[in-house]
Design an enzyme around this catalytic site. Structure first.
Site, PDB file in Angstrom:
ATOM      1  N   ALA A 172       0.875  -1.179   0.000  1.00 48.78           N
ATOM      2  CA  ALA A 172       0.000   0.000   0.000  1.00 48.78           C
ATOM      3  C   ALA A 172       0.913   1.231   0.000  1.00 48.78           C
ATOM      4  CB  ALA A 172      -0.916  -0.044   1.213  1.00 48.78           C
ATOM      5  N   GLY A 197       4.271   0.680   2.201  1.00 53.07           N
ATOM      6  CA  GLY A 197       5.092  -0.440   1.754  1.00 53.07           C
ATOM      7  C   GLY A 197       5.708  -0.196   0.389  1.00 53.07           C
ATOM      8  N   ASN A 235       1.655  -9.194  -1.407  1.00 53.00           N
ATOM      9  CA  ASN A 235       0.489  -8.474  -0.898  1.00 53.00           C
ATOM     10  C   ASN A 235      -0.701  -9.428  -0.835  1.00 53.00           C
ATOM     11  OD1 ASN A 235      -0.492  -5.631  -0.258  1.00 53.00           O
ATOM     12  ND2 ASN A 235      -2.057  -6.343  -1.678  1.00 53.00           N
ATOM     13  N   ARG A 236      -1.577  -9.211   0.176  1.00 53.82           N
ATOM     14  CA  ARG A 236      -2.735 -10.105   0.321  1.00 53.82           C
ATOM     15  C   ARG A 236      -3.512 -10.198  -0.994  1.00 53.82           C
ATOM     16  NH1 ARG A 236      -8.009  -8.579   3.864  1.00 53.82           N
ATOM     17  NH2 ARG A 236      -7.755  -6.734   2.585  1.00 53.82           N
ATOM     18  N   ALA A 246      -2.748  -2.015  10.882  1.00 52.02           N
ATOM     19  CA  ALA A 246      -2.446  -2.438  12.255  1.00 52.02           C
ATOM     20  C   ALA A 246      -3.624  -3.217  12.848  1.00 52.02           C
ATOM     21  CB  ALA A 246      -2.140  -1.208  13.103  1.00 52.02           C
ATOM     22  N   SER A 278       7.870   6.846  10.432  1.00 55.59           N
ATOM     23  CA  SER A 278       7.124   8.101  10.306  1.00 55.59           C
ATOM     24  C   SER A 278       7.604   8.899   9.113  1.00 55.59           C
ATOM     25  CB  SER A 278       7.283   8.947  11.564  1.00 55.59           C
ATOM     26  OG  SER A 278       6.635  10.189  11.355  1.00 55.59           O
ATOM     27  N   GLY A 279       6.696   9.690   8.562  1.00 52.71           N
ATOM     28  CA  GLY A 279       7.061  10.561   7.449  1.00 52.71           C
ATOM     29  C   GLY A 279       6.077  10.433   6.298  1.00 52.71           C
ATOM     30  N   LYS A 313       7.283   5.635  18.948  1.00 51.75           N
ATOM     31  CA  LYS A 313       6.509   6.125  17.793  1.00 51.75           C
ATOM     32  C   LYS A 313       5.158   6.678  18.261  1.00 51.75           C
ATOM     33  CE  LYS A 313       5.183   6.644  13.429  1.00 51.75           C
ATOM     34  NZ  LYS A 313       3.772   6.673  13.298  1.00 51.75           N
ATOM     35  N   HIS A 350       5.766  10.002  19.681  1.00 54.22           N
ATOM     36  CA  HIS A 350       5.984  10.890  18.522  1.00 54.22           C
ATOM     37  C   HIS A 350       4.634  11.368  17.990  1.00 54.22           C
ATOM     38  CE1 HIS A 350       5.688  11.248  14.158  1.00 54.22           C
ATOM     39  NE2 HIS A 350       6.883  11.808  14.172  1.00 54.22           N
ATOM     40  N   ASN A 351       3.705  10.440  17.810  1.00 51.82           N
ATOM     41  CA  ASN A 351       2.391  10.820  17.268  1.00 51.82           C
ATOM     42  C   ASN A 351       1.633  11.721  18.235  1.00 51.82           C
ATOM     43  OD1 ASN A 351       3.169   8.991  15.312  1.00 51.82           O
ATOM     44  ND2 ASN A 351       1.106   8.221  15.014  1.00 51.82           N
ATOM     45  N   GLU A 354       2.999  15.040  17.906  1.00 50.16           N
ATOM     46  CA  GLU A 354       2.482  15.579  16.632  1.00 50.16           C
ATOM     47  C   GLU A 354       1.090  16.202  16.861  1.00 50.16           C
ATOM     48  OE1 GLU A 354       2.847  12.686  13.350  1.00 50.16           O
ATOM     49  OE2 GLU A 354       0.757  13.119  12.907  1.00 50.16           O
ATOM     50  N   ARG A 375      -9.682  17.777  19.564  1.00 46.08           N
ATOM     51  CA  ARG A 375     -10.199  17.103  18.364  1.00 46.08           C
ATOM     52  C   ARG A 375     -11.600  16.546  18.634  1.00 46.08           C
ATOM     53  NH1 ARG A 375      -5.564  13.997  14.822  1.00 46.08           N
ATOM     54  NH2 ARG A 375      -3.882  15.473  15.179  1.00 46.08           N
ATOM     55  N   HIS A 383      -8.021   8.638  54.470  1.00 44.47           N
ATOM     56  CA  HIS A 383      -6.951   8.180  53.584  1.00 44.47           C
ATOM     57  C   HIS A 383      -5.553   8.561  54.085  1.00 44.47           C
ATOM     58  CE1 HIS A 383      -9.815   6.624  50.849  1.00 44.47           C
ATOM     59  NE2 HIS A 383     -10.357   7.802  50.596  1.00 44.47           N
TER      60      HIS A 383
HETATM   61  P1  NBP Z   1      -3.025   0.460   5.131  1.00 50.82           P
HETATM   62  O1  NBP Z   1      -2.979   0.726   6.572  1.00 50.82           O
HETATM   63  O2  NBP Z   1      -4.143   0.992   4.333  1.00 50.82           O
HETATM   64  O3  NBP Z   1      -2.928  -1.115   4.899  1.00 50.82           O
HETATM   65  C1  NBP Z   1      -2.930  -1.642   3.603  1.00 50.82           C
HETATM   66  C2  NBP Z   1      -2.325  -3.023   3.579  1.00 50.82           C
HETATM   67  O4  NBP Z   1      -2.910  -3.834   4.601  1.00 50.82           O
HETATM   68  C3  NBP Z   1      -2.590  -3.705   2.264  1.00 50.82           C
HETATM   69  O5  NBP Z   1      -1.495  -4.513   1.969  1.00 50.82           O
HETATM   70  C4  NBP Z   1      -3.820  -4.526   2.581  1.00 50.82           C
HETATM   71  O6  NBP Z   1      -3.970  -5.641   1.730  1.00 50.82           O
HETATM   72  C5  NBP Z   1      -3.493  -4.977   3.973  1.00 50.82           C
HETATM   73  N1  NBP Z   1      -4.678  -5.441   4.720  1.00 50.82           N
HETATM   74  C6  NBP Z   1      -5.806  -4.781   5.094  1.00 50.82           C
HETATM   75 BR1  NBP Z   1      -6.195  -3.052   4.664  1.00 50.82          BR
HETATM   76  N2  NBP Z   1      -6.645  -5.521   5.798  1.00 50.82           N
HETATM   77  C7  NBP Z   1      -6.059  -6.709   5.873  1.00 50.82           C
HETATM   78  C8  NBP Z   1      -6.442  -7.919   6.476  1.00 50.82           C
HETATM   79  N3  NBP Z   1      -7.584  -8.033   7.147  1.00 50.82           N
HETATM   80  N4  NBP Z   1      -5.598  -8.961   6.389  1.00 50.82           N
HETATM   81  C9  NBP Z   1      -4.450  -8.841   5.728  1.00 50.82           C
HETATM   82  N5  NBP Z   1      -4.024  -7.707   5.121  1.00 50.82           N
HETATM   83  C10 NBP Z   1      -4.812  -6.655   5.210  1.00 50.82           C
HETATM   84  O7  NBP Z   1      -1.657   0.911   4.401  1.00 50.82           O
HETATM   85  P2  NBP Z   1      -0.634   2.078   4.706  1.00 50.82           P
HETATM   86  O8  NBP Z   1      -1.310   3.408   4.762  1.00 50.82           O
HETATM   87  O9  NBP Z   1       0.454   1.873   3.709  1.00 50.82           O
HETATM   88  O10 NBP Z   1      -0.075   1.760   6.156  1.00 50.82           O
HETATM   89  C11 NBP Z   1       0.608   0.580   6.497  1.00 50.82           C
HETATM   90  C12 NBP Z   1       0.951   0.642   7.986  1.00 50.82           C
HETATM   91  O11 NBP Z   1       1.804   1.781   8.213  1.00 50.82           O
HETATM   92  C13 NBP Z   1      -0.256   0.857   8.905  1.00 50.82           C
HETATM   93  O12 NBP Z   1      -0.045   0.227  10.114  1.00 50.82           O
HETATM   94  C14 NBP Z   1      -0.285   2.356   9.096  1.00 50.82           C
HETATM   95  O13 NBP Z   1      -0.927   2.719  10.299  1.00 50.82           O
HETATM   96  C15 NBP Z   1       1.207   2.662   9.145  1.00 50.82           C
HETATM   97  N6  NBP Z   1       1.570   4.034   8.770  1.00 50.82           N
HETATM   98  C16 NBP Z   1       0.935   4.674   7.755  1.00 50.82           C
HETATM   99  C17 NBP Z   1       1.320   5.966   7.407  1.00 50.82           C
HETATM  100  C18 NBP Z   1       0.646   6.711   6.286  1.00 50.82           C
HETATM  101  O14 NBP Z   1       0.966   7.895   6.119  1.00 50.82           O
HETATM  102  N7  NBP Z   1      -0.220   6.078   5.500  1.00 50.82           N
HETATM  103  C19 NBP Z   1       2.369   6.575   8.112  1.00 50.82           C
HETATM  104  C20 NBP Z   1       3.027   5.871   9.115  1.00 50.82           C
HETATM  105  C21 NBP Z   1       2.616   4.596   9.436  1.00 50.82           C
HETATM  106  P3  NBP Z   1      -4.932  -5.558   0.452  1.00 50.82           P
HETATM  107  O15 NBP Z   1      -4.168  -4.801  -0.571  1.00 50.82           O
HETATM  108  O16 NBP Z   1      -5.152  -6.961   0.100  1.00 50.82           O
HETATM  109  O17 NBP Z   1      -6.177  -4.842   0.877  1.00 50.82           O
END
Ligand code: NBP
Length: 483
Positions: A13, A16, A34-35, A78, A130-131, A185, A188-189, A192, A288, A452
């Site tokens: 995604a 990755g 990838n799944r 996650a 992060s980033g 991390k 950090h969030n 943020e 928020r 107390h």
């Molecule tokens: P997502 O958090 O949207 O996850 C997408 C990936 O998870 C895809 O490979 C998807 O497979 C897989 N997936 C999902 Br959705 N549900 C699933 C399930 N039930 N079983 C197995 N695989 C599953 O992607 P991302 O935004 O790239 O984030 C990845 C991680 O990094 C997360 O933990 C996120 O919190 C963290 N993160 C994200 C950012 C950001 O800016 N986006 C920043 C820092 C950290 P599929 O393709 O088959 O649906």
């Protein structure tokens, strides 16, 4: 025989895909899976075309294509998907191989998973990354923790893809055992959340109290980004305020309800669990939540009167004061965040390197700022510094900022403009520097209604007293209620 991959990644995604492109650009061969398997082929034919990637159509294939010790990194949603993948990967690995979770996992899950994976003879890393999208591609901040024995095997890959600061140091180093990386991390969030909230409070004051246009605010943020406040979040705020749609500032057309994914809440909950006053981040999470009650606020705005806002002071002075308020509050937020990490280190037996953490946040991540270089210096000078406010540099800075910061808070409160993060930080500052707080009265109240007990200033610490305040109670003190 085809070349084996240096590392494998599950989860093509946003994060990755960009992180593997980053790894490949540094000379590593990466196997990807990838799944939804079609995404593997799409990637190999698309952004990955002609590059050193191995597309795998099953986890078995992915693991079979890796150099030993095998390193399989997950960047998936996650929660449960991480546990599911761990169970799917384990049968294809052997002793000494490493499973890495680079997602935003909650640190207790990482503590549990480290134990579980280690019980299978394997090693585990939970790393904060992060980033966002750009960071993943060009150099994120990475905060790895888990099985210490896994670090030497991934260190070169992680540090070569991570962001670098001016002297070339990578924004990635070993954080500590089991959940330490994901804890850092999470903090950090949380920070943020705090940095964003205080910027939003400054924006509201400039807009509503000083009547400034988005162009004027854009200029102020441009100026602020040159001094102590120089940071990614000030920089993007400058750009957001200057962004126009049909000649008008887009930001003014955006609905004022904030979203959140939970990492700020986790930070607040962890602070409550560990008994650390993390007031600025806590207020930022609640701000928020209040913003999300839009319909109720609209209704209330029609029926509840507040003071009329008509600023008649010195506008330039107030803008300068606002800069001081932001800087003072930011120092408090980091002091509180670091205190939380110090307490967690005691609770979970982590040996955290506080200067190293500041360096990891110095580049690549959302809270990156020049200010973090000074935090690193403070902890390098004194690794056992108990509170950032006791470091001579930060003490001097916050003392200098306080006059303007107080004027901002007092003015905002008298005009009825909410500044929960700026004011709560100032109250923490005043509480922290108070030799005596009114908790003597509080202890008396607790003893009055619940027996107390209390300690006395004229007796040694650790001796507890109970008074029969009304003459109607007994002499028995409570031992069961201790908070
Ligand atoms: P997502 O958090 O949207 O996850 C997408 C990936 O998870 C895809 O490979 C998807 O497979 C897989 N997936 C999902 Br959705 N549900 C699933 C399930 N039930 N079983 C197995 N695989 C599953 O992607 P991302 O935004 O790239 O984030 C990845 C991680 O990094 C997360 O933990 C996120 O919190 C963290 N993160 C994200 C950012 C950001 O800016 N986006 C920043 C820092 C950290 P599929 O393709 O088959 O649906």
């Amino acid at each position: 025989m085809t070349k084996l991959a240096d590392i494998g990644l599950i989860g093509l995604a946003v994060m990755g895909e960009n992180l593997v492109l980053n790894m490949e650009s540094k000379g590593y061969t990466v196997a990807v899976y990838n799944r939804t398997v079609e995404k593997v082929d799409k990637f190999i034919k698309g952004r990955g075309a002609g590059k050193n990637f191995i597309g795998a159509h099953s986890i078995k294939e992915l693991c079979a294509s890796l150099e030993k010790p095998r390193k399989v990194m997950m960047l998936v949603k996650a929660g449960q998907p991480v546990d599911d993948f761990i169970d799917l990967i384990i049968p294809h690995l052997e002793e000494g191989d490493i499973i890495i979770d680079g997602g935003n996992s909650h640190f207790p899950d990482t503590i549990r998973r480290t134990k579980y994976v280690e019980s299978k003879g394997l090693l585990y890393i939970g790393t904060g990354v992060s980033g966002g999208e750009e960071g993943a591609l060009k150099g994120p901040s990475m905060m790895p923790g888990g099985s210490p024995a896994a670090w030497p095997a991934v260190k070169d890959i992680f540090q070569s893809v991570a962001a670098k600061v001016e002297d070339g140091s990578p924004c990635c180093d070993w954080v500590g055992e089991d959940g330490a990386g994901h804890f850092v991390k999470m903090v950090h969030n949380g920070i943020e959340y705090g940095d964003m909230q205080i910027i939003c409070e400054a924006y509201q004051l400039m807009k509503e109290m000083l009547g400034m246009s988005s162009d004027e605010m854009h200029e102020v943020f441009k100026e602020w980004n040159k001094g102590d406040l120089d940071s990614y979040l000030i920089e993007i705020t400058r750009d957001i305020l200057g962004y126009k749609e049909d000649g008008e500032a887009l930001v003014e057309k955006i609905l004022d309800t904030a979203g959140q994914k939970g990492t700020g809440k986790w930070t607040g909950v962890s602070a409550l669990d560990l008994g650390i006053p993390l007031t600025l981040i806590g207020e930022s999470v609640f701000a928020r939540c209040l913003s999300a009650q839009k319909d109720l606020r609209v209704e209330a705005s029609k029926v509840i009167e507040g003071p009329k806002v008509k600023f008649e002071g010195d506008k330039a002075q107030m803008i300068n004061d606002l800069k001081d308020a932001l800087f003072g509050a930011k120092i408090i937020s980091y002091a509180q965040g670091y205190n939380l990490m110090m307490e967690a280190a005691k609770e979970y037996n982590w040996n955290l390197n506080y200067g190293g953490i500041a360096l990891m946040w110095r580049g690549g991540c959302i809270i990156r700022s020049v200010f973090l270089a000074d935090i690193k210096k403070a902890f390098d000078k004194n690794p056992t510094l108990a509170n950032l406010l006791l470091d001579p540099y930060f003490k001097g800075k916050v003392e200098k900022a306080q006059a303007g910061w107080r004027r901002v808070c007092a003015t905002a409160l008298s005009y009825g403009i909410p500044v929960p993060a700026l004011t709560s930080a100032l109250c923490y500052f005043d509480g922290f520097r108070s030799e005596r707080l009114p908790a003597n009265l509080l202890q008396a109240q607790r003893d009055y209604f619940g027996a107390h007990t209390y300690e006395r200033i004229d007796k040694p610490r650790g001796e507890f007293f109970h008074t029969n305040w009304t003459g109607r109670g007994g002499d028995t003190a409570s031992t069961t209620y201790d908070v």
